[in-house]
Design a protein around this motif. Structure first.
Motif, PDB file in Angstrom:
ATOM      1  N   LYS A 652       0.818  -1.210   0.000  1.00 44.48           N
ATOM      2  CA  LYS A 652       0.000   0.000   0.000  1.00 44.48           C
ATOM      3  C   LYS A 652       0.856   1.265   0.000  1.00 44.48           C
ATOM      4  CE  LYS A 652      -3.723  -2.517   0.225  1.00 44.48           C
ATOM      5  NZ  LYS A 652      -4.514  -2.737  -1.015  1.00 44.48           N
ATOM      6  N   LYS A 653       2.017   1.221   0.679  1.00 44.18           N
ATOM      7  CA  LYS A 653       2.868   2.410   0.738  1.00 44.18           C
ATOM      8  C   LYS A 653       3.389   2.764  -0.660  1.00 44.18           C
ATOM      9  CE  LYS A 653       5.858   2.864   4.133  1.00 44.18           C
ATOM     10  NZ  LYS A 653       7.105   2.731   4.967  1.00 44.18           N
ATOM     11  N   ALA A 656       0.545   4.138  -2.785  1.00 45.41           N
ATOM     12  CA  ALA A 656       0.193   5.509  -2.434  1.00 45.41           C
ATOM     13  C   ALA A 656       1.213   6.491  -2.994  1.00 45.41           C
ATOM     14  CB  ALA A 656       0.090   5.653  -0.917  1.00 45.41           C
ATOM     15  N   SER A 660       0.398   9.329  -5.948  1.00 47.55           N
ATOM     16  CA  SER A 660       0.607  10.760  -5.713  1.00 47.55           C
ATOM     17  C   SER A 660       1.499  11.368  -6.782  1.00 47.55           C
ATOM     18  CB  SER A 660       1.225  10.986  -4.332  1.00 47.55           C
ATOM     19  OG  SER A 660       2.551  10.474  -4.291  1.00 47.55           O
TER      20      SER A 660
END
Length: 890
Positions: A652-653, A656, A660
């Motif tokens: 997930k990191k 994300a 972005s």
């Protein structure tokens, strides 16, 4: 014993020691390496794992102090009373009995750190324990003293196996840095840490700890980045200073001279210092003499030595030594390029005003050596003194190569307004177009090149000033550079026509530029064989002081074209090996743009091989550093690769961070748009939104745009892999049949999924595995297993399931819909798999029903079937059963 850094990059040595201890032949190993290379960590690892091998271990740390006492290192396990009363000849026998008594009924493992510090009695005791008492031994020794007779005898006589520790590579250094820092370090920081540490793990640890304590590392988006000049930890500085300060005053003077001028020709030092001083420093492994060509040069053994000496030198002392070096080097300035470069840099530091021509020549020398930091300093000084078109072009080129595109545009825009003739307009135009390309101002760059071409074409033959600028075919260079821009503007056919007409130019510079650009176009267009032919037998032209600035494709680009072609041709392992070679890693170490290209393509290759976790780490490091600014054209593409890698590993990191960053680039870039669609589709699938993923891919494939063929094929292939193979096969009819085993295997996979042909899927799985595309191979075998199961062919289903599980071991960390199809989950239908993924995210039946536009009752019925097929009884077991838990067994 300080060992608090991870055992990384020593797996082969660790395995060798383990095999020796298990087999008992020879009796153990002696590990040789420089200080801080990881010897102690390997000994400690053996000590910690000794019990599992059936040993009783003793950890013996030899030191300078223990060397002064007979048997001092063994003292904790030897009874002093019994030894003191013993006759001299029986001391060793009594000591051996004491050691054996400690082990009891188990075999003894002696883990000896720094065996070179053992006294003579201890060496003899250790030898007797090995020879007569069957004690296994793992010992360490510094490589600079390994030739001592009593130590060398251990492996010379066959008692212990000799294991030499090689210097770690940059990747392993970066992994150690990440483990110590707690998060990855960016690519440029990893490179600087590696340079300073010289591949020594302990030094990597000290540098990271020191930089964090001093605020020289900043943390952003889960990555550490260098925000200032990195410095060594205080205790590391103290250790090095202590070793240096053992030197005499003349030796310290000599060391300071070498630190400022490194490398220094040996003949210069012999003119100023006694050779005995140099010989002593060499014998203490502080300085080394190496032959470079016909010249013998003196360097420090470790780069940190010179770094610490330079940083700690008082300013007046530093200036005095620089003046001494200027006297030594002045006689060489006409014959040695490096001497001219150093003289120019020292002149700037001393506050003198050297000739702008000298500065410019020195800047060109730095640029040729890819020392971009010094090239910028020198070209800026030259530009301030005399901002000609030639000097402006060099400064602008250095700035954009360091990722500073806006500053480069400011310099080149002024130069453009001051050009005096068509050839100057061409020179400045070539550099400025590259800068505008980096700023994604493609239309403006193309217009500028067109203006320059018209000026050159209309130039009378007698125009220009002989010798002022290089005699190149400017019209051809301008056209080839314009073709690059046309690719960004989705005018691929026009670009290919231009490049084809110039690939056999009479001018070697034009030929080089045209073939490299054409090779990149063909590789990305799904024609790897044609791409390889475009650069086959292509040699970089001889670059003089001017032309090296005007050529945009460094010789490294030939290897990048070959690597991309290798990937598309199904030789993924060969591509990764090429991109991992030391020759490539050492090139453009300071250039963000080249660094980004190298790491980006390597990350793509790792992603294609199925090692999505490693690809995510690599891409995160690249995008967190100034590399992100260094290759703005590839920024969106790198973020897309990161998003896909994160989706495949349920990271997930990473997802994300990628989300972005995507969208900050120009969406007109065709090669990035398709990659973005594919990446977002996989991210949606990882979130359980398979219908949305299919819709995204379908809309992209329906567009009549000019996206590169490889990305259109990947989009169709992804659509098939995510459950809509029939529609993917329809869209594929409009795609030109690709070249190469890997690309054709993608087509075969789509067709086999569409026709539900298990035998064909099994065959294509073998083709993918031969290419090194492990994840695709695992999927193909899993798909075949599902079809065989439905057909009732249990034997074939079991065989293909085993193959899928075996191949998936090459894809560590993959936790996506792909891996759900392996093992017991192969019996799930597409809808069941979709609901299982959503339930694994702790969504309620009502939330799943709303997401998929189903009734709650239908969702619950599907869940009961899922529980039955997976052999579980509740939702909380779904993640583990579907291999979505990070700690689930492979």
């Amino acid at each position: 014993m300080d060992t608090q850094w991870p055992l990384i990059g020593r797996a082969a040595e660790q395995q060798k020691i383990e095999e020796i201890l298990k087999n008992g032949t020879p009796r153990g190993a002696i590990i040789l390496g420089s200080a801080g290379s990881g010897k102690t960590r390997l000994v400690l690892d053996s000590y910690e794992r000794a019990s599992s091998y059936g040993f009783h271990p003793l950890l013996i740390s030899a030191t300078h102090a223990s060397r002064e006492i007979p048997l001092g290192a063994f003292a904790p396990w030897i009874s002093p009373d019994r030894i003191s009363l013993a006759e001299a000849h029986s001391v060793l026998a009594r000591s051996a009995e004491s050691l054996k008594r400690v082990a009891g009924n188990r075999r003894l493992l002696l883990c000896v750190d720094d065996v070179q510090f053992l006294d003579s009695a201890s060496i003899l005791l250790l030898r007797q324990m090995i020879t007569h008492h069957r004690a296994a031994t793992v010992a360490t020794c510094r490589e600079d003293v390994a030739s001592a007779h009593d130590i060398m005898a251990f492996w010379k006589d066959g008692l212990l196996a000799r294991i030499d520790l090689p210097v770690l590579g940059e990747d392993d250094s970066a992994k150690i840095a990440a483990a110590v820092a707690g998060d990855p370090v960016d690519s440029m920081t990893a490179s600087e840490i590696y340079r300073l540490s010289d591949g020594l793990p302990l030094t990597v640890r000290e540098l990271i700890i020191s930089s964090k304590e001093k605020g020289q590392l900043t943390h952003k988006n889960g990555t550490w980045s260098l925000s200032g000049e990195i410095t060594a930890a205080s205790r590391l500085v103290d250790l090095i200073k202590e070793r240096i300060q053992e030197s005499s005053l003349p030796q310290i003077d000599l060391l300071q001279i070498v630190a400022l001028g490194e490398p220094v020709p040996l003949r210069h030092l012999l003119n100023a210092y006694d050779i005995s001083e140099l010989e002593e420093l060499e014998s203490r492994s502080i300085l080394a003499v190496r032959k470079e060509g016909a010249e013998e040069e003196v360097r420090f053994v470790h780069p940190l030595y010179s770094e610490i000496l330079r940083n700690s030198m008082p300013s007046l002392q530093r200036r005095r030594h620089i003046r001494e070096l200027v006297k030594l080097y002045r006689m060489d300035s006409q014959s040695r390029a490096d001497a001219a470069l150093k003289l120019a840099l020292w002149s700037i530091e001393l506050g003198e005003d050297p000739d702008p021509v000298v500065l410019h020549n020195a800047a060109l020398i730095s640029f040729a050596a890819l020392d971009l930091k010094n090239a910028q300093q020198l070209s800026e000084a030259s530009w301030k003194a005399d901002p000609t078109a030639e000097i402006s072009t060099l400064l602008g080129t250095v700035l954009w190569m360091r990722g500073r595109y806006r500053e480069a545009e400011d310099v080149l825009a002024v130069a453009w307004s001051r050009v005096r003739d068509p050839r100057e307009r061409a020179v400045v135009g070539l550099a400025r177009a590259t800068t505008l390309e980096g700023l994604e101002k493609f239309h403006e760059a193309e217009e500028l090149l067109t203006q320059a071409m018209l000026a050159v074409q209309n130039e009378p033959e007698e125009a220009g000033r002989e010798g002022d600028l290089p005699d190149l075919e400017y019209a051809g260079l301008l056209q080839v550079r314009r073709a690059k821009l046309l690719l960004h503007l989705s005018r691929k056919a026009e670009a290919e026509e231009i490049l084809g007409s110039y690939q056999d130019s009479m001018d070697p510079y034009v030929t080089w530029e045209a073939r490299i650009t054409l090779g990149l176009l063909l590789a990305h267009d799904g024609r790897p064989a044609d791409a390889s032919r475009a650069v086959e037998n292509l040699e970089p032209p001889e670059l003089d002081r001017y032309s090296r600035v005007l050529i945009s494709h460094h010789p490294i680009m030939k290897d990048l074209v070959k690597a991309i072609a290798l990937m598309q041709s199904g030789r993924i392992g060969d591509a990764i090996e090429l991109l991992s070679s030391g020759r490539i890693e050492s090139v453009y170490r300071e250039s963000p743009s080249a660094r980004a290209m190298l790491e980006g393509v390597r990350g793509e290759a790792e992603l294609l091989s199925g090692d999505a976790r490693e690809a995510a780490v690599r891409l995160t490091r690249v995008l967190a550093s100034e590399v992100e600014q260094g290759w703005p054209l590839g920024r969106t593409y790198l973020y897309c690769c990161l998003l896909q890698a994160g989706a495949l590993t349920d990271d997930k990191k990473s997802m994300a961070m990628a989300r972005s960053g995507i969208g900050s680039g120009d969406e007109s870039l065709a090669y990035a748009v398709g990659a973005q669609v594919v990446a977002e589709a996989w991210a949606a699938a990882a979130d359980g939104e398979i219908d949305a993923a299919q819709q995204q891919l379908t809309e992209f494939l329906e567009r009549p745009d000019d996206a590169r063929e490889t990305i259109r094929l990947e989009a169709a292939h992804s659509l098939a892999r995510l459950g809509d193979a029939k529609r993917a096969a329809l869209y594929f009819q409009n795609i030109v049949p690709p070249q190469g085993p890997l690309l054709s295997a993608r087509v075969q996979h789509i067709e086999a999924l569409s026709s539900r042909d298990a035998a064909e899927l099994e065959l294509v799985g073998k083709r993918f595995e031969a290419c090194g595309a492990h994840l695709l191979a695992a999927e193909s075998h899993a798909g075949a297993s599902r079809i065989y199961t439905r057909q009732g062919n249990k034997r074939a289903a079991a065989r293909t399931m085993r193959n899928s599980s075996r191949i998936l071991e090459h894809c560590p960390g993959v936790r996506t819909p792909v891996s759900v199809t392996v093992g017991d989950a192969i019996q799930l239908t597409d809808r069941e798999r979709q609901i299982a993924l959503l339930a694994a995210q702790n969504m309620s039946s009502a939330e799943i029903a709303e997401r998929l536009v189903l009734s709650v009752r239908t969702v619950n019925n599907h869940l009961q079937k899922i529980f039955s097929k997976l052999g579980i009884t509740s939702r909380r077991d779904i993640r583990k059963s579907l291999r979505l838990e990070s700690d689930a067994p492979e």
